[in-house]
Design a protein around this motif. Structure first.
Motif, PDB file in Angstrom:
ATOM      1  N   THR A  61     -16.997   1.017   0.807  1.00  0.00           N
ATOM      2  CA  THR A  61     -15.635   0.827   0.313  1.00  0.00           C
ATOM      3  C   THR A  61     -14.919  -0.192   1.182  1.00  0.00           C
ATOM      4  OG1 THR A  61     -14.834   2.624   1.689  1.00  0.00           O
ATOM      5  CG2 THR A  61     -15.508   3.179  -0.542  1.00  0.00           C
ATOM      6  N   GLY A  62     -13.893  -0.774   0.613  1.00  0.00           N
ATOM      7  CA  GLY A  62     -13.050  -1.679   1.383  1.00  0.00           C
ATOM      8  C   GLY A  62     -12.006  -0.887   2.172  1.00  0.00           C
ATOM      9  N   PHE A  63     -11.297  -1.568   2.992  1.00  0.00           N
ATOM     10  CA  PHE A  63     -10.208  -0.920   3.728  1.00  0.00           C
ATOM     11  C   PHE A  63      -9.066  -1.919   3.858  1.00  0.00           C
ATOM     12  CE2 PHE A  63     -13.001  -2.809   6.836  1.00  0.00           C
ATOM     13  CZ  PHE A  63     -12.145  -3.456   7.694  1.00  0.00           C
ATOM     14  N   SER A  64      -7.874  -1.378   4.098  1.00  0.00           N
ATOM     15  CA  SER A  64      -6.708  -2.256   4.188  1.00  0.00           C
ATOM     16  C   SER A  64      -5.664  -1.637   5.115  1.00  0.00           C
ATOM     17  CB  SER A  64      -6.107  -2.481   2.802  1.00  0.00           C
ATOM     18  OG  SER A  64      -5.639  -1.247   2.276  1.00  0.00           O
ATOM     19  N   LYS A  65      -4.746  -2.471   5.564  1.00  0.00           N
ATOM     20  CA  LYS A  65      -3.598  -2.032   6.365  1.00  0.00           C
ATOM     21  C   LYS A  65      -2.363  -2.674   5.751  1.00  0.00           C
ATOM     22  CE  LYS A  65      -1.450  -2.120  10.881  1.00  0.00           C
ATOM     23  NZ  LYS A  65      -0.141  -2.349  10.330  1.00  0.00           N
ATOM     24  N   GLU A  66      -1.444  -1.818   5.351  1.00  0.00           N
ATOM     25  CA  GLU A  66      -0.206  -2.337   4.764  1.00  0.00           C
ATOM     26  C   GLU A  66       0.736  -2.812   5.865  1.00  0.00           C
ATOM     27  OE1 GLU A  66       1.570   0.580   2.257  1.00  0.00           O
ATOM     28  OE2 GLU A  66      -0.120   0.587   0.861  1.00  0.00           O
ATOM     29  N   LYS A  67       1.567  -3.754   5.490  1.00  0.00           N
ATOM     30  CA  LYS A  67       2.589  -4.217   6.436  1.00  0.00           C
ATOM     31  C   LYS A  67       3.626  -3.113   6.658  1.00  0.00           C
ATOM     32  CE  LYS A  67       2.293  -9.127   5.520  1.00  0.00           C
ATOM     33  NZ  LYS A  67       3.004 -10.322   5.067  1.00  0.00           N
ATOM     34  N   ASP A  68       4.329  -3.192   7.753  1.00  0.00           N
ATOM     35  CA  ASP A  68       5.307  -2.154   8.081  1.00  0.00           C
ATOM     36  C   ASP A  68       6.456  -2.076   7.068  1.00  0.00           C
ATOM     37  OD1 ASP A  68       3.874  -1.387  10.281  1.00  0.00           O
ATOM     38  OD2 ASP A  68       4.947  -2.726  11.659  1.00  0.00           O
ATOM     39  N   ASP A  69       6.805  -3.180   6.451  1.00  0.00           N
ATOM     40  CA  ASP A  69       7.931  -3.176   5.515  1.00  0.00           C
ATOM     41  C   ASP A  69       7.476  -2.936   4.067  1.00  0.00           C
ATOM     42  OD1 ASP A  69       6.627  -5.519   5.072  1.00  0.00           O
ATOM     43  OD2 ASP A  69       8.352  -6.823   5.443  1.00  0.00           O
ATOM     44  N   ASN A  70       6.219  -2.469   3.875  1.00  0.00           N
ATOM     45  CA  ASN A  70       5.644  -2.203   2.547  1.00  0.00           C
ATOM     46  C   ASN A  70       5.718  -3.423   1.629  1.00  0.00           C
ATOM     47  OD1 ASN A  70       4.924   0.404   3.160  1.00  0.00           O
ATOM     48  ND2 ASN A  70       6.876   1.254   2.472  1.00  0.00           N
ATOM     49  N   ASN A  71       5.563  -4.600   2.203  1.00  0.00           N
ATOM     50  CA  ASN A  71       5.637  -5.838   1.442  1.00  0.00           C
ATOM     51  C   ASN A  71       4.266  -6.521   1.464  1.00  0.00           C
ATOM     52  OD1 ASN A  71       6.663  -7.837  -0.111  1.00  0.00           O
ATOM     53  ND2 ASN A  71       7.896  -8.779   1.513  1.00  0.00           N
ATOM     54  N   GLY A  72       3.224  -5.850   0.985  1.00  0.00           N
ATOM     55  CA  GLY A  72       1.886  -6.421   0.938  1.00  0.00           C
ATOM     56  C   GLY A  72       0.993  -5.853   2.026  1.00  0.00           C
ATOM     57  N   SER A  74      -1.272  -6.518   5.614  1.00  0.00           N
ATOM     58  CA  SER A  74      -1.453  -7.384   6.774  1.00  0.00           C
ATOM     59  C   SER A  74      -2.928  -7.742   6.933  1.00  0.00           C
ATOM     60  CB  SER A  74      -0.915  -6.727   8.044  1.00  0.00           C
ATOM     61  OG  SER A  74      -1.581  -5.515   8.284  1.00  0.00           O
ATOM     62  N   ALA A  75      -3.818  -6.874   6.474  1.00  0.00           N
ATOM     63  CA  ALA A  75      -5.261  -7.166   6.510  1.00  0.00           C
ATOM     64  C   ALA A  75      -5.957  -6.282   5.487  1.00  0.00           C
ATOM     65  CB  ALA A  75      -5.832  -6.917   7.892  1.00  0.00           C
ATOM     66  N   TYR A  76      -6.992  -6.821   4.848  1.00  0.00           N
ATOM     67  CA  TYR A  76      -7.794  -5.992   3.952  1.00  0.00           C
ATOM     68  C   TYR A  76      -9.173  -6.630   3.796  1.00  0.00           C
ATOM     69  CZ  TYR A  76      -7.221  -9.270   0.075  1.00  0.00           C
ATOM     70  OH  TYR A  76      -7.261 -10.378  -0.724  1.00  0.00           O
ATOM     71  N   THR A  77     -10.108  -5.827   3.396  1.00  0.00           N
ATOM     72  CA  THR A  77     -11.438  -6.318   3.045  1.00  0.00           C
ATOM     73  C   THR A  77     -11.894  -5.587   1.799  1.00  0.00           C
ATOM     74  OG1 THR A  77     -13.696  -6.682   3.826  1.00  0.00           O
ATOM     75  CG2 THR A  77     -12.662  -4.667   4.520  1.00  0.00           C
ATOM     76  N   ARG A  78     -12.667  -6.255   1.007  1.00  0.00           N
ATOM     77  CA  ARG A  78     -13.131  -5.667  -0.250  1.00  0.00           C
ATOM     78  C   ARG A  78     -14.427  -4.903   0.002  1.00  0.00           C
ATOM     79  NH1 ARG A  78     -10.075  -7.852  -4.280  1.00  0.00           N
ATOM     80  NH2 ARG A  78      -9.197  -9.896  -3.883  1.00  0.00           N
ATOM     81  N   GLY A  79     -14.691  -3.962  -0.846  1.00  0.00           N
ATOM     82  CA  GLY A  79     -15.953  -3.226  -0.785  1.00  0.00           C
ATOM     83  C   GLY A  79     -17.054  -4.000  -1.495  1.00  0.00           C
ATOM     84  N   SER A  80     -18.233  -3.449  -1.467  1.00  0.00           N
ATOM     85  CA  SER A  80     -19.354  -4.107  -2.124  1.00  0.00           C
ATOM     86  C   SER A  80     -20.370  -3.046  -2.547  1.00  0.00           C
ATOM     87  CB  SER A  80     -20.022  -5.113  -1.188  1.00  0.00           C
ATOM     88  OG  SER A  80     -21.067  -5.780  -1.854  1.00  0.00           O
ATOM     89  N   ALA A  81     -21.215  -3.404  -3.493  1.00  0.00           N
ATOM     90  CA  ALA A  81     -22.246  -2.477  -3.956  1.00  0.00           C
ATOM     91  C   ALA A  81     -23.402  -3.274  -4.528  1.00  0.00           C
ATOM     92  CB  ALA A  81     -21.682  -1.530  -5.012  1.00  0.00           C
TER      93      ALA A  81
END
Length: 108
Positions: A61-72, A74-81
Motif C-alpha cells: 500500500t501507499g502512504f501519505s502525510k497530510e499538511k498541518d493545515d489540511n491543505n493537501g 506534504s508527502a505521499y507515495t503510491r502503492g503497487s501490485a
C-alpha cells in the motif's frame, strides 16, 4: 621361424588391438557424455520448475502525510501490485529435449 612369428608382439596385430580398444573407449565416452547431458538438462528443468512454482505476486500500500493545515499532502507515495501468471513452460508444459525422430523431407 614359426616360433619367432608366434612370439612376435609388434606389427599389425597390436595396432589393430589398440584401434579396437580406442574405438570402444570413444564410443563409451560418447554414450557417457550423452547420459550426463540428459541428467544435467533434467536437473536444470527441475530448478526451472521450482522457480516457476514460486508465487511471485506482490502488493504494498501507499502512504501519505497530510499538511498541518489540511491543505493537501506534504508527502505521499503510491502503492503497487503485481500478479503472477503461468508462463509458457511452467510445470513441464513444453518439452526441451528428446524429440521424436523425424524423417528427412524431399530434396529440392
Amino acid at each position: 621361424m614359426i616360433n619367432e612369428f608366434w612370439q612376435d608382439e609388434s606389427g599389425f596385430v597390436v595396432s589393430a588391438e589398440l584401434v579396437l580398444i580406442a574405438t570402444i573407449l570413444i564410443l563409451g565416452l560418447i554414450v557417457g557424455l550423452s547420459s550426463i547431458q540428459h541428467a544435467i538438462v533434467s536437473e536444470l528443468n527441475d530448478i526451472g520448475d521450482a522457480a516457476g512454482n514460486a508465487n511471485q505476486s506482490y502488493w504494498y500500500t501507499g502512504f501519505s502525510k497530510e499538511k498541518d493545515d489540511n491543505n493537501g499532502f506534504s508527502a505521499y507515495t503510491r502503492g503497487s501490485a503485481a500478479r503472477d501468471e503461468n508462463d509458457d513452460c511452467d510445470n513441464d508444459q513444453c518439452e526441451i529435449a528428446c524429440d521424436d525422430p523425424v524423417n528427412e523431407g524431399p530434396k529440392l
